[in-house]
Scaffold this active site. Structure first.
Site, PDB file in Angstrom:
ATOM      1  N   GLU A  45      -4.030  -6.898   7.506  1.00  8.40           N
ATOM      2  CA  GLU A  45      -3.212  -7.196   8.672  1.00  8.40           C
ATOM      3  C   GLU A  45      -3.632  -8.440   9.315  1.00  8.40           C
ATOM      4  OE1 GLU A  45      -1.271  -4.967   8.479  1.00  8.40           O
ATOM      5  OE2 GLU A  45      -1.935  -2.923   8.707  1.00  8.40           O
ATOM      6  N   GLY A  98     -32.830  -2.869  -4.445  1.00  8.99           N
ATOM      7  CA  GLY A  98     -32.168  -2.800  -5.872  1.00  8.99           C
ATOM      8  C   GLY A  98     -31.279  -1.580  -5.742  1.00  8.99           C
ATOM      9  N   HIS A 133     -31.150  -0.978   1.388  1.00 14.30           N
ATOM     10  CA  HIS A 133     -31.308  -0.046   0.041  1.00 14.30           C
ATOM     11  C   HIS A 133     -31.974  -0.579  -1.121  1.00 14.30           C
ATOM     12  CE1 HIS A 133     -28.530   2.575   1.919  1.00 14.30           C
ATOM     13  NE2 HIS A 133     -28.933   3.483   0.711  1.00 14.30           N
ATOM     14  N   GLU A 156      -8.731 -16.084  10.408  1.00 18.14           N
ATOM     15  CA  GLU A 156      -8.230 -17.136  10.962  1.00 18.14           C
ATOM     16  C   GLU A 156      -6.881 -16.990  11.802  1.00 18.14           C
ATOM     17  OE1 GLU A 156     -11.008 -18.128   7.970  1.00 18.14           O
ATOM     18  OE2 GLU A 156      -9.393 -16.859   7.844  1.00 18.14           O
ATOM     19  N   THR A 211       0.773  -1.109  -0.038  1.00 18.59           N
ATOM     20  CA  THR A 211      -0.009  -0.097   0.013  1.00 18.59           C
ATOM     21  C   THR A 211       0.737   1.330   0.127  1.00 18.59           C
ATOM     22  OG1 THR A 211      -1.569  -0.942   1.231  1.00 18.59           O
ATOM     23  CG2 THR A 211      -1.895   1.396   1.272  1.00 18.59           C
TER      24      THR A 211
END
Length: 401
Positions: A379, A356, A354, A383, A162
């Site tokens: 992060e 559709g 909302h 699991e 990132t």
């Protein structure tokens, strides 16, 4: 949202910071987030605004030009920013993790060299552990550093970086067998290198290439990249902390606070989804009345709000635990696990409310529906969090038979 996700015991300074960030989010992020996200456009104007607010130095000590605030303050700011657009919180998160690692583990020279410019936002940080052939198994890292005189030569390929393009400083975890004989446990033969580079794509310094942005389902705007090292030469004084073999522990310390950050992001996205759901439920009419007056919708709103509150409380607890100087891997794992799972569920319920229209790109909930899944894996997967939680619980509740 005046009643949900409130935090008791904040100082006047913390409340002022949060109020400023909340106003910025409402005025500068929410109105443009969906348009920028659809174009996968880096939010430069928003980032410049965060820089002016001093958020890039929020937790950097005052002696290095930062605000010297707590992890709790930072997490609450991230929660507000993610409520506006989760990608923006990702831009500052990786920067924050590198600054935190420098503050906690860097040499004095490294702190003095990097932290003032990071606090000003002039240097943007990114960190890199993952590789194409591994996910959560950090011990399987194959990227390697070999000592050559006063330098190290790095080779290997990293993944899911990132801010890979926009950053100018990357903390990179690689294997370094120098000083660590064959048979040494993998986590004891890893080193974190502080790699300086030019922002952008292509060859950003000799031996280092950032190929380009990875096209993603969501989490757009922020650049996610690969990182390729081919004979990359790094001076020995750019080993984080000045000593090899400590990289795994340094990275895990950074990831621990990163998990609080991801929990905060989950809280922020869930809050926004609840806001959108409760607002739409009062505007949309069926069978002669607003759908908010139907019991089925009220049940959904009740469950959504309860999940927002629970996730926020666990996130705050994890941040305060870390701020106290205590080990918080149990609390951070629980907060990250719960907040990311609840975020997915709250977003889906808002999407269902909302109907559709939730499937239309004209509605903001469509963007949130694509963003929430990233928090399930960022992060550490659910699991992995369960493994951490389970092991820590067995330490705390060891049977004495």
């Amino acid at each position: 949202m005046a009643r949900l996700a409130q935090t008791a015991g904040l100082t006047d300074v913390q409340q002022e910071i949060l109020s400023t960030v909340r106003d910025f989010v409402d005025k500068e992020i929410i109105p443009v987030a969906t348009e920028l996200e659809h174009r996968d456009e880096y939010p430069q104007a928003i980032v410049d605004g965060l820089k002016e607010l001093g958020l890039f130095g929020l937790m950097i000590p005052e002696e290095y030009g930062g605000l010297g605030e707590s992890l709790l303050t930072y997490a609450l700011c991230v929660e507000e920013i993610a409520r506006g657009w989760m990608s923006v919180s990702g831009i500052i998160n990786t920067h924050f993790i590198v600054a935190y690692m420098l503050k906690q583990h860097g040499t004095q020279e490294q702190k003095e060299h990097f932290l003032p410019r990071m606090a000003a936002g002039d240097i943007r940080g990114a960190f890199s552990m993952s590789e194409p052939a591994l996910g959560s198994d950090v011990s399987a890292i194959t990227s390697k550093a070999v000592k050559d005189g006063e330098e190290y030569v790095l080779n290997g390929q990293k993944m899911w970086l990132t801010n890979g393009g926009t950053s100018s400083l990357v903390a990179v975890l690689v294997r370094s067998d120098e000083g660590h004989p064959e048979g040494t446990a993998p986590h004891k033969s890893m080193t974190t290198f502080l790699v300086e580079k030019e922002p952008g794509f292509g060859e950003v310094r000799p031996g280092l290439t950032i190929p380009g942005k990875i096209d993603k389902m969501g989490y757009k705007g922020v650049d996610t990249t690969e990182l390729i090292m081919d004979g990359l030469r790094i001076p020995a004084d750019r080993v984080l902390g000045g000593v090899t073999g400590r990289g795994f522990y340094q990275m895990m310390d950074g990831v621990e606070v990163g998990r609080v950050n991801v929990a905060a992001r989950g809280c922020g996205v869930a809050q926004r989804a609840f806001e959108l759901g409760v607002q739409y439920a009062q505007q949309r009419h069926t069978f002669g009345k607003p759908i908010a007056q139907h019991q089925a919708i009220q049940f959904k709103l009740a469950e959504m709000a309860t999940k927002v509150e629970a996730a926020h409380a666990m996130m705050v607890n994890a941040a305060r635990k870390k701020d106290s100087g205590e080990r918080n891997d149990l609390e951070a794992g629980m907060a990250k696990y719960l907040a990311s799972e609840y975020c997915k569920e709250v977003v889906e319920d808002a999407f269902r409310i909302h109907g559709g229209y939730g499937f239309s790109k004209e509605y903001e909930i469509e963007r949130l529906y694509r963003e929430a899944p990233m928090l399930l894996i960022g992060e550490g997967t659910a699991e992995i969090q369960k493994m951490i939680i389970g092991r820590r619980l067995l330490e705390e509740y060891r049977f004495q038979g």
